[in-house]
Design an enzyme around this catalytic site. Structure first.
Site, PDB file in Angstrom:
ATOM      1  N   MET A  25       0.829  -1.200   0.000  1.00  0.00           N
ATOM      2  CA  MET A  25       0.000   0.000   0.000  1.00  0.00           C
ATOM      3  C   MET A  25       0.872   1.263   0.000  1.00  0.00           C
ATOM      4  O   MET A  25       0.386   2.368   0.251  1.00  0.00           O
ATOM      5  CB  MET A  25      -0.941   0.012   1.204  1.00  0.00           C
ATOM      6  N   GLY A  26       2.157   1.093  -0.256  1.00  0.00           N
ATOM      7  CA  GLY A  26       3.040   2.253  -0.361  1.00  0.00           C
ATOM      8  C   GLY A  26       3.482   2.798   0.979  1.00  0.00           C
ATOM      9  O   GLY A  26       3.398   2.112   1.992  1.00  0.00           O
ATOM     10  N   HIS A  32       9.282  -3.054   3.587  1.00  0.00           N
ATOM     11  CA  HIS A  32       8.968  -3.231   2.164  1.00  0.00           C
ATOM     12  C   HIS A  32      10.251  -3.459   1.355  1.00  0.00           C
ATOM     13  O   HIS A  32      10.279  -4.283   0.442  1.00  0.00           O
ATOM     14  CB  HIS A  32       8.277  -1.983   1.617  1.00  0.00           C
ATOM     15  N   ASP A 148       2.294  -9.374   8.883  1.00  0.00           N
ATOM     16  CA  ASP A 148       0.857  -9.606   8.694  1.00  0.00           C
ATOM     17  C   ASP A 148       0.648 -11.110   8.545  1.00  0.00           C
ATOM     18  O   ASP A 148       0.317 -11.604   7.465  1.00  0.00           O
ATOM     19  CB  ASP A 148       0.383  -8.835   7.467  1.00  0.00           C
ATOM     20  N   ARG A 185       2.069   2.719   9.433  1.00  0.00           N
ATOM     21  CA  ARG A 185       1.222   3.384  10.424  1.00  0.00           C
ATOM     22  C   ARG A 185       2.021   3.933  11.612  1.00  0.00           C
ATOM     23  O   ARG A 185       1.482   4.718  12.388  1.00  0.00           O
ATOM     24  CB  ARG A 185       0.132   2.438  10.926  1.00  0.00           C
TER      25      ARG A 185
HETATM   26  P1  AMP Z   1       1.475  -2.851   3.537  1.00  0.00           P
HETATM   27  O1  AMP Z   1       2.016  -1.817   2.605  1.00  0.00           O
HETATM   28  O2  AMP Z   1       1.507  -2.438   4.963  1.00  0.00           O
HETATM   29  O3  AMP Z   1       0.135  -3.389   3.092  1.00  0.00           O
HETATM   30  O4  AMP Z   1       2.475  -4.072   3.459  1.00  0.00           O
HETATM   31  C1  AMP Z   1       2.857  -4.629   2.221  1.00  0.00           C
HETATM   32  C2  AMP Z   1       3.650  -5.887   2.472  1.00  0.00           C
HETATM   33  O5  AMP Z   1       4.797  -5.563   3.254  1.00  0.00           O
HETATM   34  C3  AMP Z   1       2.874  -6.955   3.260  1.00  0.00           C
HETATM   35  O6  AMP Z   1       3.186  -8.227   2.728  1.00  0.00           O
HETATM   36  C4  AMP Z   1       3.395  -6.780   4.657  1.00  0.00           C
HETATM   37  O7  AMP Z   1       3.334  -7.958   5.418  1.00  0.00           O
HETATM   38  C5  AMP Z   1       4.844  -6.402   4.385  1.00  0.00           C
HETATM   39  N1  AMP Z   1       5.423  -5.702   5.534  1.00  0.00           N
HETATM   40  C6  AMP Z   1       4.928  -4.594   6.165  1.00  0.00           C
HETATM   41  N2  AMP Z   1       5.708  -4.255   7.210  1.00  0.00           N
HETATM   42  C7  AMP Z   1       6.704  -5.171   7.262  1.00  0.00           C
HETATM   43  C8  AMP Z   1       7.832  -5.377   8.131  1.00  0.00           C
HETATM   44  N3  AMP Z   1       8.079  -4.570   9.157  1.00  0.00           N
HETATM   45  N4  AMP Z   1       8.658  -6.426   7.860  1.00  0.00           N
HETATM   46  C9  AMP Z   1       8.414  -7.249   6.829  1.00  0.00           C
HETATM   47  N5  AMP Z   1       7.370  -7.105   5.974  1.00  0.00           N
HETATM   48  C10 AMP Z   1       6.530  -6.091   6.181  1.00  0.00           C
END
Ligand code: AMP
Length: 278
Positions: A25-26, A32, A148, A185
């Site tokens: 989601m950027g 990421h 997640d 967040r």
């Molecule tokens: P999001 O942008 O928050 O929807 O996350 C996109 C992807 O990045 C998802 O597969 C999350 O599980 C992964 N992700 C987010 N935060 C972390 C983190 N701290 N360590 C590893 N992967 C992450």
């Protein structure tokens, strides 16, 4: 990095070279970037890494943080360029969803547990958008984060049950020095909330140590974890749950492949974290 905003710009047909997808989601952070690094590795020198950035309205329940979710477009573009991403897909909402959309993808078992209870419809939104991305890009591999954990388990289930020809690779959680899991967040946190937030990781690690020391009772592990978090003035627990890491069903005793997972509010910001107990 090539940037695409429309479905028409996605190369059509099955990819001729290995294609690895990283859906996000950027507001890209080091978590990421670790996913992108693993994607680059999996794709190999001749392969293609595709990052998608889409703040998916379908996975935000009413009254949540959809409108204030960060969207730093120029920074994200630069991060993708620096990380060697081949294609960045960043569609507008109208590109992904027709106003009269009427087909969704819903996982009906794992989605009932953990975050599913406090976020009705969330995983239906996740499955629907991830299924669309799998169909649009036909990647051989997709990279998701273990932060997640429930999302990862549900996407694996969807791939199994709908026969998507994609291998799912899970990446361990990337953390700040003080243990806080990186999250887009985290930037919502006020300084005092931010200073208390590492309690989540500390509580999970302590619980894992109790298990190593022989504690088998779920009730006791959950009680200890909650008590530790309640020590932080600004923390408000949504849930602390000990579940089977495969089925996400609650367990009364700690067995191999148990997952201790939690969601905790600091102010309006809901943080999640988890640890595998072996
Ligand atoms: P999001 O942008 O928050 O929807 O996350 C996109 C992807 O990045 C998802 O597969 C999350 O599980 C992964 N992700 C987010 N935060 C972390 C983190 N701290 N360590 C590893 N992967 C992450």
């Amino acid at each position: 990095v090539r940037i695409a905003a429309t479905v028409a710009e996605i190369p059509s047909g099955p990819p001729e070279i290995p294609r690895v997808l990283v859906p996000t989601m950027g507001a890209l952070h080091k978590g990421h970037l670790e996913l992108i690094r693993v994607a680059r590795q999996q794709a190999g020198p001749g392969g293609e890494v595709v990052v998608t950035i889409f703040v998916n309205p379908l996975q935000f329940e009413p009254g949540s943080d959809l409108s204030r979710y960060p969207r730093p477009e120029a920074l994200d573009e630069e991060a993708c360029r620096a990380a060697g991403v081949d294609l960045l897909f960043r569609p507008r909402e109208a590109e992904m969803y027709q106003s009269d959309r009427s087909v969704f993808v819903e996982e009906t078992s794992l989605s009932q547990a953990l975050c599913g209870r406090s976020r009705p419809g969330h995983f239906r939104g996740v499955c629907t958008v991830v299924a669309k991305l799998f169909i649009l890009f036909a990647p051989q591999i997709a990279i998701l984060g273990q932060k997640d954990f429930q999302q990862l388990a549900i996407v694996r289930r969807m791939v199994r049950d709908l026969n998507f020809a994609v291998k799912i690779v899970g990446v361990p959680t990337v953390r700040e020095e003080d243990g806080l899991a990186l999250s887009s967040r985290n930037q919502y946190l006020a300084p005092e909330e931010r200073s208390q937030a590492p309690i989540l990781r500390a509580a999970l690690v302590e619980a894992a140590e109790q298990v190593k020391a022989g504690e088998k009772s779920t009730a006791e592990i959950v009680r200890l974890t909650r008590a530790r978090i309640d020590g932080a003035k600004l923390a408000r627990i949504d849930y602390v749950d000990l579940v089977d890491a495969e089925t996400l069903e609650s367990r009364s005793a700690v067995e191999p492949d148990s997952l201790l997972a939690l969601a905790v509010f600091f102010g309006k910001t809901r943080l999640i974290d988890n640890i595998l107990l072996s």
